[in-house]
Scaffold this active site. Structure first.
Site, PDB file in Angstrom:
ATOM      1  N   GLN A 205      38.426  37.479  26.740  1.00 28.12           N
ATOM      2  CA  GLN A 205      38.064  36.428  27.444  1.00 28.12           C
ATOM      3  C   GLN A 205      38.540  34.873  27.136  1.00 28.12           C
ATOM      4  OE1 GLN A 205      33.926  36.141  28.121  1.00 28.12           O
ATOM      5  NE2 GLN A 205      34.034  34.762  29.785  1.00 28.12           N
ATOM      6  N   PHE A 206      39.788  34.459  27.877  1.00 31.07           N
ATOM      7  CA  PHE A 206      40.267  33.355  27.479  1.00 31.07           C
ATOM      8  C   PHE A 206      39.639  32.181  27.723  1.00 31.07           C
ATOM      9  CE2 PHE A 206      41.653  33.596  31.948  1.00 31.07           C
ATOM     10  CZ  PHE A 206      41.869  32.248  32.239  1.00 31.07           C
ATOM     11  N   THR A 207      38.532  32.420  28.796  1.00 30.63           N
ATOM     12  CA  THR A 207      37.777  31.364  29.086  1.00 30.63           C
ATOM     13  C   THR A 207      36.842  30.715  28.054  1.00 30.63           C
ATOM     14  OG1 THR A 207      36.045  32.693  29.996  1.00 30.63           O
ATOM     15  CG2 THR A 207      37.909  31.919  31.383  1.00 30.63           C
TER      16      THR A 207
END
Length: 148
Positions: free
Chosen positions: A78-80
């Protein structure tokens, strides 16, 4: 590197309507990778993750680890987790690791975890639908800036 660790009774992830990963009791872990992350940092983060004692013992004290309860892992990229919301209302993701490097680190973390536990995963870069029953709820954030 950031891990959002949720103690779950069950969790699953779907891509295109199909379940691609599913666990019972264990940890759902959202994994964010920064450009500055290394395998050495990942090793420290995995060690901390796998050693967390956040399950209840017979006296209802949080004292048991994943191995003590026969738990499983569902690992989701999850890059967010590296969203920067300091300016305006639209997040910037420039602190997130470049896709090729982040995927390599995510896969490395998966392999390290598989050495000790049953691991299910999401699909790197895919639009995923994650479902979970958070137990507690109990959620912990592990940040390499604080651990390493």
């Amino acid at each position: 590197m950031k891990f959002v660790v949720q103690r779950v009774n069950e969790a699953s992830v779907k891509v295109d309507g199909n379940v691609i990963g599913q666990i019972g009791k264990g940890f759902l872990v959202l994994i964010g990778v920064a450009d500055s992350d290394t395998k050495e940092i990942a090793d420290k983060m995995v060690k901390k993750l796998l050693g967390l004692r956040i399950f209840d013992d017979e006296n209802d004290k949080i004292n048991l680890s994943l191995s003590d309860v026969g738990g499983e892992l569902l690992l989701i990229s999850q890059f967010t987790l590296y969203a920067n919301c300091k300016k305006g209302y639209r997040p910037s993701f420039i602190e997130a690791g470049a896709p090729d490097m982040a995927k390599e680190m995510y896969e490395y973390i998966i392999e390290k975890c598989k050495e000790q536990f049953h691991v299910e995963t999401g699909e790197f870069g895919a639009d995923m639908k994650v479902s979970l029953q958070n137990d507690g709820p109990f959620t912990i954030i592990l940040d390499s800036a604080e651990i390493c």
